[in-house]
Design an enzyme around this catalytic site. Structure first.
Site, short mmCIF file in Angstrom:
data_model
loop_
_atom_site.label_atom_id
_atom_site.label_comp_id
_atom_site.label_asym_id
_atom_site.label_seq_id
_atom_site.Cartn_x
_atom_site.Cartn_y
_atom_site.Cartn_z
N ARG A 41 3.23 7.51 5.24
CA ARG A 41 3.02 6.46 4.25
C ARG A 41 2.05 5.37 4.71
O ARG A 41 1.09 5.07 4.03
CB ARG A 41 4.36 5.80 3.88
CG ARG A 41 5.26 6.67 3.03
CD ARG A 41 6.34 5.83 2.37
NE ARG A 41 7.29 6.65 1.66
CZ ARG A 41 8.28 6.16 0.92
NH1 ARG A 41 8.43 4.86 0.81
NH2 ARG A 41 9.11 6.97 0.29
N HIS A 87 2.66 14.36 -4.74
CA HIS A 87 3.20 13.09 -4.24
C HIS A 87 4.43 12.70 -5.06
O HIS A 87 4.31 12.00 -6.07
CB HIS A 87 2.12 12.00 -4.32
CG HIS A 87 2.40 10.80 -3.44
ND1 HIS A 87 2.37 10.86 -2.07
CD2 HIS A 87 2.70 9.52 -3.75
CE1 HIS A 87 2.62 9.67 -1.57
NE2 HIS A 87 2.85 8.83 -2.57
N TYR A 131 -4.95 3.44 -20.52
CA TYR A 131 -6.16 2.82 -21.07
C TYR A 131 -7.40 3.07 -20.23
O TYR A 131 -8.51 2.85 -20.70
CB TYR A 131 -5.96 1.31 -21.22
CG TYR A 131 -4.86 0.91 -22.17
CD1 TYR A 131 -4.87 1.34 -23.48
CD2 TYR A 131 -3.81 0.12 -21.74
CE1 TYR A 131 -3.86 0.99 -24.36
CE2 TYR A 131 -2.80 -0.25 -22.61
CZ TYR A 131 -2.81 0.19 -23.91
OH TYR A 131 -1.82 -0.17 -24.77
#
Length: 744
Positions: A41, A87, A131
């Site tokens: 990570r 993921h 968007y």
């Protein structure tokens, strides 16, 4: 018969339960979690400079065929594919990571080409994933060049249905080019971005001179190159030391220029701000400095930014030196920051280590050599397969009539051709699948030319794999090709951050810029403070909020620094010119300083450089402190007395008088008290029960005074009866001493 069996006891252990000590169970599980955080990570890989989430985003976009020259796809589609295939974490985290890869103010060389609102330097968040649209940037293609040529290892994804690359081939040192930051368990990383042209130059120097020193490489690299520009003010020695150890910090300042307005008027225009500073918060801070009059020579701040940053600072007077004004703003705002570097990265994807500049470059170059070797072996395998087919074609051309006859008349032409011409299964399949128009004479000539070219290429690859120098020459050639694409020859490749040593600017005396006026400072019982103009009578009637009342009042001036001593043993500094006016009820003191709710204000007085103060705790310990040692530089104050504070008295005279809760009075010489900057102090008086009630400094020859009712004062001229050594019990106070055990 089962009814006759005795029942099993309730405390029988479950055969599926494993017993182990709690400390070992927690330790093993936390260690597993810590390693997962570090490896999967938080820390980037030194080879491609990416964390797993970024690597998976780029690979998923490649699988979606979102090339730099292709069409855009919805970010929601990309995020969904990354989450579903590679993921298994939150889509919000994935989208945030992808959005950062597209931000040109966060990434020196963006890896994602975004279309839509991906946030801005003001700190506004990107629009929702439904968007915005995205595709790979050209730099990402360079990172994944050769991925289909067995250049890196692959591993199964989280559910074993697909495979993903362990690391990307990385045609350029992305770790240094784009930087990285992350917080793991017990360790963190923060690598600034650099100029790719300079990073590749450093790699080329390391290839040419493998034993190059870190100082030499740092001289080629020069320093960080932030996407937002700015100016790094550090000495060359300091920068070299930071790159040698992998730890350090860079002072980054905004870039500004003086703009002449005519008739002696001028203004300062900030055109670049430090990296990771939000423009909106910076302007809010500058506006706060103007409102609180902490920088009295700054009159106004305006944001006139459009595509480029343009922050206008107006001085209050034309005779102000702009260099001094900016030097003052550097100290109190984010126009100057310290960017800490901690080059803690994963070496070979396994070992976290704080690396020097040379170690990071060496890890990248070793990775490139491995990629080069694997791609060469992959190409050799492809050449061998193609040569096998070409050899079969040429045999077929030499025996074309017989081949046609076998195909036309034999029931099993494959077996016949293998037996007659000694062909392989692959060669026979290729001959049988050949189109008729390929039988022309020109095709045979082309096949021979292709075979000769492949033989030459195979010979060249074999020679390169056998010669280490040839391998490094090929790596250098590839790096130069990348440098030509993204280096200083392109507008984006020009260095944006300049490096210079800080100029010697005489610090601006801000106190000298404050107009000196008398004030009457009033602090209420509930902690509301205000400043009335002029020196008003301290006992004059003043309005307070309902339920509130007078707490403390004193005369001061606008140039004074007010000192506040609290029961937590901390001193707080408050400039008098920043106090709210006396027309209203004031403002809460706790909004101006970080005073805990459980702490009470014990003393309020103007700071004087030559003064000394006696501080004491309720437990009866105390010492003398210099005025210079109580001045606080931050809102959180300065810890001076260790313990619950009781009093702070100005030192005057030659003796100290103390009185306990038991009404016993002791007078001892002042020089028996130590002078300290911080601590618990020494015992002032001995108590069987209770603690200290009050203390005061006095001149022994003048005796001890205390107030009586009706504004009268009583004096005890002879104190020999109460005179003694420090830390003794003392004697009962004289007749008429105040019942509240207070000297004043």
């Amino acid at each position: 018969m089962s009814d006759d069996l005795p029942p099993e006891p309730d405390n029988m252990p479950d055969p599926n339960t494993l017993s182990e000590p709690l400390s070992r169970a927690i330790g093993e599980r936390y260690l597993t979690y810590a390693l997962s955080t570090i490896m999967n990570r938080a820390l980037p890989d030194a080879r491609d400079g990416l964390k797993p989430v970024h690597r998976r985003i780029l690979y998923a976009m490649r699988e979606l065929r979102l090339s730099p020259s292709g069409a855009f796809r919805k970010s929601a589609k990309i995020t969904g594919d990354v989450m579903g295939n590679y993921h298994p974490h939150g889509d919000a985290a994935i989208y945030d990571a992808m959005a950062r890869l597209a931000q040109d103010f966060a990434m020196r060389y963006p890896l994602v080409d975004g279309q839509g609102n991906f946030g801005n330097v003001d700190g506004d968040n990107p629009a929702a994933a439904r968007y915005t649209e995205a595709r790979l940037a050209q730099a990402s293609e360079a990172l994944m060049d050769g991925l289909a040529e067995d250049s890196v290892d692959f591993r199964p994804n989280y559910d074993g249905t697909l495979s993903e690359p362990v690391v990307l081939p990385a045609a350029f040192p992305n770790l240094l080019a784009n930087g990285a930051s992350g917080i793991a368990v017990g360790m963190a990383t923060n690598v600034p971005p650099h100029n790719l042209h300079e990073v590749i130059d450093a790699c080329l120097h390391l290839i040419k001179t493998p034993d190059a020193r870190d100082d030499t490489l740092a001289g080629i690299l020069q320093g960080p190159d932030f996407p937002t520009g700015g100016v790094i003010v550090e000495s060359r020695d300091s920068i070299a030391e930071t790159y040698r150890t992998g730890r350090g910090a860079f002072r980054v300042r905004a870039r500004w220029e003086q703009e002449d307005l005519g008739r002696g008027q001028w203004q300062i225009v900030v055109t670049q701000i430090p990296y990771q500073v939000q423009k909106s918060r910076l302007i809010e801070r500058l506006a706060e400095l103007i409102q609180t009059r902490k920088i009295p020579i700054l009159a106004d701040v305006r944001d006139e930014s459009a595509e480029d940053i343009r922050i206008v600072l107006e001085p209050r007077a034309r005779n102000v030196d702009p260099e001094q004004l900016m030097a003052a703003l550097y100290r109190v705002s984010d126009l100057e920051i310290r960017f800490s570097m901690n080059m803690n990265v994963l070496i070979d994807g396994r070992v976290p280590k704080v690396c020097s500049l040379k170690e990071v470059l060496r890890a990248f170059l070793d990775h490139r050599r491995e990629v080069l070797g694997r791609r060469a072996q992959f190409r050799l395998g492809k050449i061998a397969a193609r040569l096998e087919v070409l050899d079969g074609y040429l045999i077929a051309y030499l025996n074309l009539d017989r081949v046609i006859e076998i195909i036309r008349h034999e029931d099993d032409p494959k077996a016949v051709m293998i037996a007659e011409f000694g062909l392989t299964e692959v060669q026979v399949e290729a001959i049988l699948n050949m189109r008729l128009r390929a039988l022309r004479k020109l095709e045979e000539i082309e096949l021979r030319a292709e075979r000769d070219a492949l033989l030459a290429e195979r010979e060249g690859l074999a020679a390169m794999l056998a010669d280490e120098a040839a391998q490094w020459a090929r790596i250098a050639e590839q790096l130069k090709e990348v440098r030509n694409l993204f280096g200083k020859s392109s507008p984006e490749g020009q260095r944006r951050t300049t490096i210079s040593e800080a100029a010697d600017v005489e610090p601006l005396d801000l106190d000298a810029m404050i107009e000196r006026e008398p004030l009457t400072v009033i602090l209420s019982k509930m902690g509301w403070i205000r400043a009335m103009k002029g020196h008003q009578p301290l006992d004059a009637e003043v309005k307070f909020k309902d339920g509130d009342g007078p707490g403390a009042a004193l005369h001061a001036e606008t140039t004074d620094k007010l000192m506040i001593f609290a029961s937590n043993g901390r001193f707080y500094t408050l400039p008098a010119n920043t106090l709210p006016g006396g027309r209203g009820m004031g403002e809460p003191l706790r909004l101006m300083i970080d005073l805990p709710n459980e702490a009470e204000v014990i003393a309020l007085f103007p700071w004087r450089e030559a003064d000394r103060y006696l501080v004491a705790s309720k437990a009866g310990d105390g010492f003398v402190v210099q005025a210079a040692d109580i001045l606080a530089q931050t809102r959180s104050g300065k810890q001076v007395l260790n313990g619950e504070g009781l009093l702070c008295r100005k030192v005057a005279g030659d003796h100290v008088a103390v009185v306990g809760d038991n009404r016993k009075l002791l007078v001892f010489p002042l020089d028996e008290l130590p002078e300290m900057a911080r601590g618990k102090g020494v015992r002032l008086q001995k108590f069987k029960d209770g603690g200290l009630s009050d203390a005061i400094c006095l001149t022994l020859a003048e005796g001890l005074n205390w107030p009586m009712g009706g504004g009268k004062t009583r004096t005890e001229p002879d104190l020999s009866e109460w005179l003694g050594k420090r830390a003794t019990a003392g004697r009962m106070a004289p007749r008429g001493f105040p019942r509240d055990n207070r000297f004043a």
